[in-house]
Design an enzyme around this catalytic site. Structure first.
Site, PDB file in Angstrom:
ATOM      1  N   CYS A 107       1.639  -2.531   8.452  1.00 26.38           N
ATOM      2  CA  CYS A 107       2.403  -1.640   9.330  1.00 26.38           C
ATOM      3  C   CYS A 107       1.977  -0.178   9.286  1.00 26.38           C
ATOM      4  O   CYS A 107       2.713   0.686   9.788  1.00 26.38           O
ATOM      5  CB  CYS A 107       3.893  -1.751   9.000  1.00 26.38           C
ATOM      6  SG  CYS A 107       4.590  -3.366   9.381  1.00 26.38           S
ATOM      7  N   ASP A 108       0.833   0.110   8.720  1.00 28.49           N
ATOM      8  CA  ASP A 108       0.385   1.502   8.673  1.00 28.49           C
ATOM      9  C   ASP A 108      -1.116   1.599   8.923  1.00 28.49           C
ATOM     10  O   ASP A 108      -1.866   2.165   8.122  1.00 28.49           O
ATOM     11  CB  ASP A 108       0.744   2.122   7.320  1.00 28.49           C
ATOM     12  CG  ASP A 108       0.684   3.643   7.325  1.00 28.49           C
ATOM     13  OD1 ASP A 108       0.667   4.226   8.428  1.00 28.49           O
ATOM     14  OD2 ASP A 108       0.653   4.242   6.236  1.00 28.49           O
ATOM     15  N   PRO A 109      -1.583   1.055  10.067  1.00 27.63           N
ATOM     16  CA  PRO A 109      -3.030   0.992  10.298  1.00 27.63           C
ATOM     17  C   PRO A 109      -3.615   2.245  10.946  1.00 27.63           C
ATOM     18  O   PRO A 109      -4.325   2.165  11.947  1.00 27.63           O
ATOM     19  CB  PRO A 109      -3.144  -0.219  11.233  1.00 27.63           C
ATOM     20  CG  PRO A 109      -1.897  -0.139  12.062  1.00 27.63           C
ATOM     21  CD  PRO A 109      -0.825   0.364  11.129  1.00 27.63           C
ATOM     22  N   HIS A 110      -3.329   3.418  10.381  1.00 27.91           N
ATOM     23  CA  HIS A 110      -3.935   4.631  10.924  1.00 27.91           C
ATOM     24  C   HIS A 110      -5.391   4.729  10.435  1.00 27.91           C
ATOM     25  O   HIS A 110      -5.794   4.010   9.504  1.00 27.91           O
ATOM     26  CB  HIS A 110      -3.121   5.871  10.529  1.00 27.91           C
ATOM     27  CG  HIS A 110      -3.030   6.126   9.066  1.00 27.91           C
ATOM     28  ND1 HIS A 110      -4.069   6.669   8.344  1.00 27.91           N
ATOM     29  CD2 HIS A 110      -2.014   5.916   8.176  1.00 27.91           C
ATOM     30  CE1 HIS A 110      -3.716   6.795   7.076  1.00 27.91           C
ATOM     31  NE2 HIS A 110      -2.475   6.343   6.942  1.00 27.91           N
ATOM     32  N   ASN A 113      -6.598   4.503   6.805  1.00 25.33           N
ATOM     33  CA  ASN A 113      -6.431   3.254   6.062  1.00 25.33           C
ATOM     34  C   ASN A 113      -7.423   2.172   6.480  1.00 25.33           C
ATOM     35  O   ASN A 113      -7.323   1.030   6.021  1.00 25.33           O
ATOM     36  CB  ASN A 113      -5.004   2.716   6.238  1.00 25.33           C
ATOM     37  CG  ASN A 113      -3.999   3.497   5.421  1.00 25.33           C
ATOM     38  OD1 ASN A 113      -4.349   4.147   4.449  1.00 25.33           O
ATOM     39  ND2 ASN A 113      -2.735   3.438   5.817  1.00 25.33           N
TER      40      ASN A 113
END
Length: 207
Positions: A107-110, A113
């Site tokens: 849920c944090d695929p910026h 990352n």
């Protein structure tokens, strides 16, 4: 207008609790590696850094070092000989499998990352927050995308409603799912979206 954000406070509290316990992140990383190993080659396509259990705990997480360029670092990718079109396809496959097949979603695929090494392999970092999607949610999400691709407003509105959202906000989903990624495509390919998707890549076609 019409959006309600009361849920955000509770979700933020949940996220903070999860991300402050590195044992949860270690478990997420191991589960993601096991699931995705069924679909992607660890040496050439997707790698999740391994956790050093004896050096990790609730407050400290120690993982293997992985070298690579951020996925939005054009010069870094070019210096490693990475084909950005192939990379975009790979990332799409990775998150497609997470979302539509395994239902265990990072849920944090910026860009910070997602690293890319010299083999074009994606290195997925920061496994602090995952969400599990049940079968019905995944099916509904598929229908929403099908409605978007087919420009079927009725199917989109029904899918949005089935997700528990006011169907009048289906236009909002169109913007989030289509317009924003289109801008990413333009950035990756260095040209307009129409030039990428039109036959022969030669720009807009006459009608």
């Amino acid at each position: 207008p019409g959006l309600r954000f009361q849920w955000l406070a509770a979700e933020t509290r949940r996220h903070m609790a999860e991300e402050l316990d590195f044992r949860e992140e270690a478990k997420n990383a191991e589960r993601a590696r096991a699931l995705m190993a069924k679909d992607f080659d660890d040496s050439t396509e997707l790698h999740v850094p391994r956790v050093h259990d004896t050096l990790s705990g609730a407050r400290v997480l120690t993982q293997e070092w992985c070298d690579g360029a951020r996925i939005d670092d054009k010069e870094g990718l070019r210096s490693r000989g990475v084909d950005r079109r192939e990379l975009a396809t790979l990332v799409n496959r990775i998150f497609g499998r997470m979302t539509f097949v395994h239902g265990f979603v990072h849920c944090d695929p910026h860009p910070g990352n997602l690293l890319v090494d010299s083999n074009g392999r994606v290195v997925l970092l920061d496994h602090g927050v995952y969400r599990s999607l049940d079968d019905e949610t995944r099916r509904t999400w598929c229908k929403l995308w099908r409605g978007l691709i087919a420009n079927d407003d009725a199917e989109m509105r029904k899918a949005v409603a089935d997700l528990g959202v006011d169907p009048e906000l289906s236009t909002f989903f169109r913007i989030v799912l289509a317009l924003v990624p289109a801008r990413v495509v333009e950035d990756v390919h260095g040209t307009s979206t129409s030039a990428v998707i039109s036959p022969g890549g030669g720009g807009e076609t006459g009608g």
